[in-house]
Design a protein around this motif. Structure first.
Motif, PDB file in Angstrom:
ATOM      1  N   GLU A 179       1.594   3.198  -4.039  1.00 45.64           N
ATOM      2  CA  GLU A 179       0.847   4.012  -4.637  1.00 45.64           C
ATOM      3  C   GLU A 179       1.258   5.510  -5.433  1.00 45.64           C
ATOM      4  O   GLU A 179       2.059   6.683  -4.913  1.00 45.64           O
ATOM      5  CB  GLU A 179      -0.942   5.150  -3.874  1.00 45.64           C
ATOM      6  N   ARG A 182       0.547   9.335  -5.531  1.00 45.22           N
ATOM      7  CA  ARG A 182       0.485   9.179  -3.666  1.00 45.22           C
ATOM      8  C   ARG A 182       1.659  10.212  -2.863  1.00 45.22           C
ATOM      9  O   ARG A 182       2.232  11.275  -2.792  1.00 45.22           O
ATOM     10  CB  ARG A 182       0.266   8.563  -2.898  1.00 45.22           C
ATOM     11  N   TYR A 183       2.649   9.181  -3.371  1.00 41.67           N
ATOM     12  CA  TYR A 183       3.932   9.278  -3.284  1.00 41.67           C
ATOM     13  C   TYR A 183       5.432   9.317  -4.448  1.00 41.67           C
ATOM     14  O   TYR A 183       6.109   8.281  -4.778  1.00 41.67           O
ATOM     15  CB  TYR A 183       4.099   8.068  -2.397  1.00 41.67           C
TER      16      TYR A 183
END
Length: 242
Positions: A179, A182-183
């Protein structure tokens, strides 16, 4: 009728046991490795092995010491920095030749009655020659031993022996489906780190050596020791605490 003479087996001794154990670890890995396996390979009962080594842990420690034998650099190298760099490279080459021993290294090097004390003497002597004095000498020694083992044991860490292909596919799939929201940093760097950086590798040093990273690592360790040595010369010994 001529009597057939069977070839005589070499006498069972400690060195033969250690070499047989290393051969088995090289070919079969550590999973299931046992005194019984060694005895079977030598054609003796396990009790015969125990005459020479008291238990499996002692045999593993002896194998670790055997792998490291002969790794000390020449004392004629121009500088202590060159000597330590060569030591780190020599250790890595020893483990590279027997990568299945990597999981044993940390456990059996931190406290191992089998380790050749000549190695310890050489390292301490070279650091003392560089100008380190206690307690900074102790910190430098611990740094060298940790540096010697840390990178290499990670690089050649054991891979799952059961269903390795499936494990590799799962790791690759996790990275492929990362993702990015998210990262974001990891996602942006992923093409350059996957299967190249620690944590993101599905091949270990046997399939994909980390030569360039290791060179950077050794350079960083040497620079850090140089800084410790310089700081030692400007600070009272009592300020350099353990």
């Amino acid at each position: 009728m001529r009597k057939t003479t069977l070839p005589q087996q070499p006498a069972l001794d400690r060195q033969r046991i250690i070499q047989t154990a290393l051969d088995l670890i090289d070919t079969q890995g550590l999973a299931g490795f046992s005194i019984r396996q060694v005895a079977k390979a030598l054609g003796v009962y396990p009790t015969a092995i125990y005459w020479h080594v008291p238990n499996l842990a002692a045999l593993q420690a002896a194998v670790v010491a055997h792998v490291q034998h002969g790794m000390m650099p020449s004392p004629d190298l121009a500088s202590w920095q060159d000597w330590l760099k060569q030591l780190l490279h020599n250790f890595r080459e020893k483990v590279k030749a027997h990568p299945n021993t990597a999981p044993l290294i940390g456990a059996h090097l931190s406290a191992n009655s089998e380790v050749d004390l000549v190695q310890v003497e050489y390292i301490l002597g070279k650091l003392q020659e560089a100008g380190f004095v206690m307690p900074a000498l102790l910190h430098a020694y611990n740094t060298v031993v940790a540096a010697m083992t840390g990178f290499t044991t990670l690089e050649f860490a054991a891979q799952p022996e059961d269903d390795m292909e499936n494990w590799q596919q799962q790791l690759q799939h996790r990275l492929d489906t990362l993702e990015s929201g998210r990262y974001p940093v990891l996602a942006s760097l992923l093409p350059g780190v996957q299967n190249q950086g620690f944590i993101f590798r599905w091949d270990n040093g046997k399939q994909q050596p980390m030569d360039t990273s290791f060179d950077h690592y050794t350079e960083t360790v040497i620079l850090g020791l140089e800084q410790l040595l310089a700081r030692q010369s400007t600070r009272p010994a009592e300020e350099i605490k353990a």
